[in-house]
Write an enzyme that holds these catalytic residues in place. Structure first.
Site, mmCIF file in Angstrom:
data_model
loop_
_atom_site.group_PDB
_atom_site.id
_atom_site.type_symbol
_atom_site.label_atom_id
_atom_site.label_comp_id
_atom_site.label_asym_id
_atom_site.label_seq_id
_atom_site.Cartn_x
_atom_site.Cartn_y
_atom_site.Cartn_z
ATOM 1 N N GLU A 44 41.495 36.094 31.369
ATOM 2 C CA GLU A 44 40.613 35.307 32.237
ATOM 3 C C GLU A 44 40.214 34.002 31.530
ATOM 4 O OE1 GLU A 44 36.390 35.946 34.703
ATOM 5 O OE2 GLU A 44 37.136 37.490 33.331
ATOM 6 N N LYS A 114 38.442 34.234 42.005
ATOM 7 C CA LYS A 114 37.673 35.456 41.760
ATOM 8 C C LYS A 114 36.639 35.666 42.859
ATOM 9 C CE LYS A 114 35.349 37.815 37.908
ATOM 10 N NZ LYS A 114 34.913 37.663 36.496
ATOM 11 N N CYS A 148 39.198 40.375 36.504
ATOM 12 C CA CYS A 148 38.142 41.108 35.818
ATOM 13 C C CYS A 148 37.298 41.972 36.760
ATOM 14 C CB CYS A 148 37.286 40.127 35.027
ATOM 15 S SG CYS A 148 36.255 40.905 33.745
#
Length: 266
Positions: A44, A114, A148
């Site tokens: 990330e 994200k 994540c």
């Protein structure tokens, strides 16, 4: 159909130094290609580092087709390997925590923003994306992308399973004391959704964070096919379509679903 050999680059790079991180990515791509990999996955925010000062993020952010995307396209083309990298994306009047997949021919294949932002730092720095399932085809597999915290929401991963994702790429910045996510949750997600998951972490101290490493490739039979330690490392694993097909045939989770019972979830 041959397995897709996948290289996981567990590294934090240099905070705030895009040029140095591009250089490290070029070197990793060379090693990954020499090791027979067709895909390299980074962590990330690999392009810039994660623990940035909030005021620096807008200046480091780039559009999805910006200069770093062009440079990574060249890296991918030169080494003949697909690359998934994390970066701050500037677009649509906002900054997103994003990950982009570039094919071995240097062509941009997919870009994910994200959807679930973790903690005050991310919520102050970024705008959440609103597209839960982003996919591309590579090496005979349907590739999905998350970042994540996204993978910690079972509904997110199940949406990918129902959309046919075979290999889910999850660049991450997993920090202490949440290492159980890498050790336990990710293999369970792979098993319950019948897919491969490549979970690729940062490592070591960075700002106020301590990243735990433990990057892994988990397979649909619940087995962790490769696992990194706590330091900088390039590890390899195979996403095997034959194992995937056999596992899906033997595991009834998706066939035995009863969606009519789940209306309360939404």
């Amino acid at each position: 159909m041959p397995a897709l050999r996948t290289a996981l680059l567990q590294s934090s790079g240099v905070l705030g130094d895009t040029a140095q991180n591009l250089k490290a990515l070029d070197e990793a791509a060379a090693h990954a290609a020499q090791g027979g990999a067709g895909l390299l996955v980074t962590s990330e925010m690999f392009l810039t580092g994660y623990a940035l000062d909030l005021q620096d993020i807008p200046g480091l952010a780039e559009p999805a087709d910006g200069p770093s995307a062009v440079a990574i396209g060249e890296i991918a083309r030169r080494h003949g390997i697909a690359v998934l990298y994390g970066y701050p994306e500037r677009g649509d009047g906002a900054v997103f925590n994003a990950a982009q997949l570039i094919g071995p021919d240097g062509v941009r294949l997919a870009n994910h923003r994200k959807t679930h932002l973790f903690g005050c730092f991310e919520q102050d720095a970024f705008t959440p994306g609103d597209t839960p399932v982003v996919q591309a085809d590579l090496g005979g597999l349907r590739i999905g992308i998350m970042i994540c915290y996204d993978v910690e929401f079972p509904e997110n991963v199940r949406a990918h399973a129902l959309a046919g994702t075979d290999l889910l790429l999850v660049p991450t910045a997993q920090m202490h004391p949440f290492q159980f996510v890498a050790e336990q949750l990710v293999p369970v997600r792979a098993f319950e959704n019948q897919m491969y998951i490549a979970y690729v972490n940062r490592t070591g101290p960075e700002g106020e964070f301590e990243f735990v490493g433990l990057s892994c490739l988990a397979s649909p039979d619940g087995v962790t096919r490769t696992r990194a330690g706590r330091g900088e490392e390039l590890v390899f694993g195979e996403a095997d379509p034959e194992l995937l097909a056999a596992s899906r045939e033997n595991n009834p989770y998706l066939r035995d679903r009863r969606p009519g019972l789940y209306a309360s979830l939404v």
